[in-house]
Enzyme design. Structure first.
Site, PDB file in Angstrom:
ATOM      1  CG  ASP A  16      -1.629  -1.278   1.526  1.00 43.50           C
ATOM      2  OD1 ASP A  16      -1.227  -2.128   1.684  1.00 43.50           O
ATOM      3  OD2 ASP A  16      -2.848  -1.115   1.034  1.00 43.50           O
ATOM      4  CG  ASN A 159      -2.850 -13.895  -0.715  1.00 42.15           C
ATOM      5  OD1 ASN A 159      -3.725 -13.796  -0.194  1.00 42.15           O
ATOM      6  ND2 ASN A 159      -2.260 -12.543  -0.965  1.00 42.15           N
ATOM      7  CG  HIS A 238       0.201  -8.215  -3.850  1.00 37.50           C
ATOM      8  ND1 HIS A 238       0.060  -9.182  -4.640  1.00 37.50           N
ATOM      9  CD2 HIS A 238       1.018  -8.728  -2.774  1.00 37.50           C
ATOM     10  CE1 HIS A 238       0.512 -10.504  -4.177  1.00 37.50           C
ATOM     11  NE2 HIS A 238       1.166  -9.962  -3.005  1.00 37.50           N
TER      12      HIS A 238
HETATM   13  O1  RIB Z   1      -3.179 -10.195  -0.909  1.00 40.48           O
HETATM   14  C1  RIB Z   1      -2.563  -8.851  -1.220  1.00 40.48           C
HETATM   15  C2  RIB Z   1      -3.148  -7.708  -0.651  1.00 40.48           C
HETATM   16  O2  RIB Z   1      -3.397  -7.866   0.918  1.00 40.48           O
HETATM   17  C3  RIB Z   1      -2.610  -6.379  -0.521  1.00 40.48           C
HETATM   18  O3  RIB Z   1      -3.517  -5.277  -0.742  1.00 40.48           O
HETATM   19  C4  RIB Z   1      -1.822  -6.375   0.476  1.00 40.48           C
HETATM   20  O4  RIB Z   1      -1.679  -4.990   1.000  1.00 40.48           O
HETATM   21  C5  RIB Z   1      -2.777  -6.817   1.855  1.00 40.48           C
HETATM   22  O5  RIB Z   1      -3.558  -6.010   2.043  1.00 40.48           O
HETATM   23 CA    CA Z   2      -3.330  -3.556   0.951  1.00 45.26          CA
END
Ligand code: RIB
Ligand code: CA
Length: 322
Positions: A16, A159, A238
């Site tokens: 983020d 995940n 991500h």
């Molecule tokens: O799975 C990845 C997401 O989950 C990303 O936004 C990371 O910051 C976590 O929030």
């Molecule tokens: Ca995030």
């Protein structure tokens, strides 16, 4: 090039933070507000992290508003094992001197979109709790948002569980509400984001950013490594992918699909069940990334901030005579 306006709902969080840096560094993006949600770490930490990054990077005119601490239903999840208890790994930033606005994130989202219908791209890179609350309070945001982009979900693997990606798993009911709201959700999921890896060569390029790279970008981008992954090559950025999609959608190959969120499955809660054959699609799903062009864009945007910080440091450092 028309500047694109972005409202970023986030849970900083290592990636983020890198996404915030991109939204600030890309001069073709105008970050109109940052809203925070409990997710990777507790709301007080995600909000503090957003405030610290705002002051450290210098976008102090952008309002930061805190939102929901956790899901309305079910227990609050976190990913502190990935992001560290504070949320930014081992990065230590000066404590914020400026407070968040005294307005709930949901109202910031609604008011911003209402005031500029069709102009603001709403990007959510944490659990979708704030977005679902905003939809419940003002369903017309689906008409007012220029686009709605999330980092979340997956059409193959999870995940957090084998089936679920963290942002969806953290609040499946909110995600189900969001996907059923009637707008097109750009679902930047794991299948895409796991193409955006901080390899050794990318890390070396990040170190060319000077103090910004050494003190912030590289520590954020390399804090986490998966000891159970024998094929590990680097952290996935991500959330950066979701912001990059707004700025440069041409770097993404997408397919339309209908996404339904599983909220009750014993083994599949939080799964984004993705039907690419549906004739009633509700999502645009990026499936391939122009990785080279992505990193060129991201690192050039970061270099813009590095130059800004260097100039600011020179201004604040008294020049020694002689
Ligand atoms: O799975 C990845 C997401 O989950 C990303 O936004 C990371 O910051 C976590 O929030
Ligand atoms: Ca995030």
């Amino acid at each position: 090039m028309t500047v694109k306006r972005v409202l970023l709902d986030c849970d900083p969080g290592l990636d983020d933070a890198l996404a915030l840096l991109l939204a600030h560094g890309d001069t073709e993006l105008d970050l109109v507000a940052v809203t925070t949600v409990g997710g990777n770490v507790a709301l007080e930490n995600t909000t503090r992290n957003a405030l610290q990054l705002r002051e450290y990077l210098g976008f102090t005119t952008v309002p930061v508003a805190a939102g929901a601490a956790g899901p309305a239903k079910g227990e609050a999840r976190n990913a502190a094992h990935v992001h560290g208890d504070g949320g930014l790994g081992d990065v230590e930033l000066p404590l914020p001197t400026l407070a968040p606005v005294d307005v709930h994130a949901v109202d910031i989202i609604i008011d911003a979109l209402r005031a500029a219908p069709g102009e603001i791209h709403l990007v959510a890179i944490g659990p979708l709790t704030n977005i679902a609350l905003a939809l419940a309070k003002e369903p017309r945001i689906v008409e007012w948002a220029a686009s709605f982009v999330i980092m979340g979900g997956s059409y193959t693997r999870g995940n957090t569980t084998p089936a679920a990606e963290f942002n969806i798993y953290a609040d499946p009911e909110a995600a189900a509400t969001v996907f059923a709201a009637g707008w097109e959700v750009v679902m930047v999921g794991l299948d895409l984001t796991l193409q955006a890896l901080v390899t050794d060569s990318i890390r070396e390029r990040m170190l060319q950013l000077g103090p910004l790279g050494r003190d912030l970008v590289v520590p954020l981008a390399t804090y986490w490594s998966d000891p159970e992954d024998p094929d590990w090559v680097g952290q996935a950025v991500h959330d950066v992918c979701a912001v990059a999609y707004v700025a440069h959608p041409e770097l993404f190959t997408c397919a339309r699909a209908r996404v339904e969120v599983e909220t009750a499955g014993t083994f599949t809660a939080g799964m984004t069940v993705t039907d690419f054959r549906s004739n009633t699609p509700n999502s645009l799903v990026p499936i391939a990334l122009d990785v080279e062009a992505f990193w060129d864009y991201v690192l050039e945007s970061y270099a813009t901030v590095a130059r800004q910080l260097s100039a600011r440091h020179q201004l604040s450092t008294p020049q020694l005579d002689g």
